[in-house]
Enzyme design. Sequence first.
Site: not given
Length: 450
Positions: A90, A92, A123, A156-157, A423
Amino acid sequence: MPSNPVAETVASLLPRAKAELTELVAFKSVADFTQFPKSESEAAANWVADALRAEGFTDVALLDTPDGTQSVYGYLPGPDGAKTVLLYAHYDVQPPLDEAGWTTPPFELTERDGRWYGRGTADCKGGFIMHLLALRALKANGGVPVHVKVIVEGSEEQGTGGLERYAEQHPELLAADTVVIGDAGNFRVGLPTVTTTLRGMTLVRVQVDTLAGNLHSGQFGGAAPDALAALIRVLDSLRGEDGSTTVGGLEATVKWDGLEYTEEQFRADAKVLDGVGLIGDGSVADRIWARPAVTVLGIDCPPVVGATPSVQSSARALISLRVPPGTDAAEAAKLLRAHVEAHTPWGARVSTEQIGQGQAFRADTTSPAYQAMADAMAVAYPGETMQYAGQGGSIPLCNTLAGLYPRAEILLIGLSEPEAQIHAVNESVSPGELERLSVAEALFLRNYAG
């Protein structure tokens, strides 16, 4: 890593990979368009699409998904009669959080102490670059022996389910014999790991109201019901004295059967402050891979700076509940909402709204694809044996794909090992891990082709 043509090719391509990841990280592709311009995500999607076209992918398309974002699809045909492998990543990313907490700008890839820093490096923009490296290495060494589909998600996030719903509406699009999800990570740097379980997730927004408006705390405090205090009582009820999640009716005693995680290693990975204890009971693996976990993600209330002496009339919170395999996320959401309502004190008015959900996932580790990956990992990580681990996070698409294609084998690998700090501020990727995992993926595709 022992010398072999695939590994040598990947090593030679790393400078190009770094340059490409630098370009991709520069897009502020947070799929929350109340915070970041939609144009940033659209630009990232177009960059991914152009990269696929440059590699010879056909049918490259920007898919407008039902949540208002775009996923990127491409198809690379292989030999006649070959198997089909779907590669997922992903583009995003999570918001950068407190930019002042970053040592270097979050949307500028910066090399420091042997790692590449920037939001999305691990990520999961780095996951897309990993897929490109693996395919380029195969093309330079005899060709890609399977049909390849690539899907790169744009939300996705956010957990808004756009790609899942699109896939359900177009079930033929992502059909494959095996799916490689490039959005997980090794248990630690240098230890090859496939993730075999994922916790699901539900997001619930809670609002508590007690008064028509705020009141002077000197004149009314002590009798007037404080909405913020009521909300705090509700949130506190979600955990036991030891910090265990205690949502009424939710099973929380399951044991993890697999790779163990020592408390010492976890404290180091999580950077727990000296003297601060861990929460919950059971082993660390039990707590983060096999049991539910509630987290208060945010509270709407007056900030300390500028606060007035007032009894609050209204307060809100956003609650995340991670649910392990074997627990239905929809049922968990009902239990969470019922718990909140049952534990709201003083007759305060409470409302709950579910705003996101994803089911847990458990892979079939007995499939031929797992043996093919184990053999590939043994070459990419000499002297190491591939390990099975869980992951506390959620990738909702996994269950959607498992439901649509029950015979497909699903493997989860990726760059998000503990040092990556995904994150969080100062997210980074190990270029060595990017190199080894790209080699492993390339060799897996060759092994799996048979």
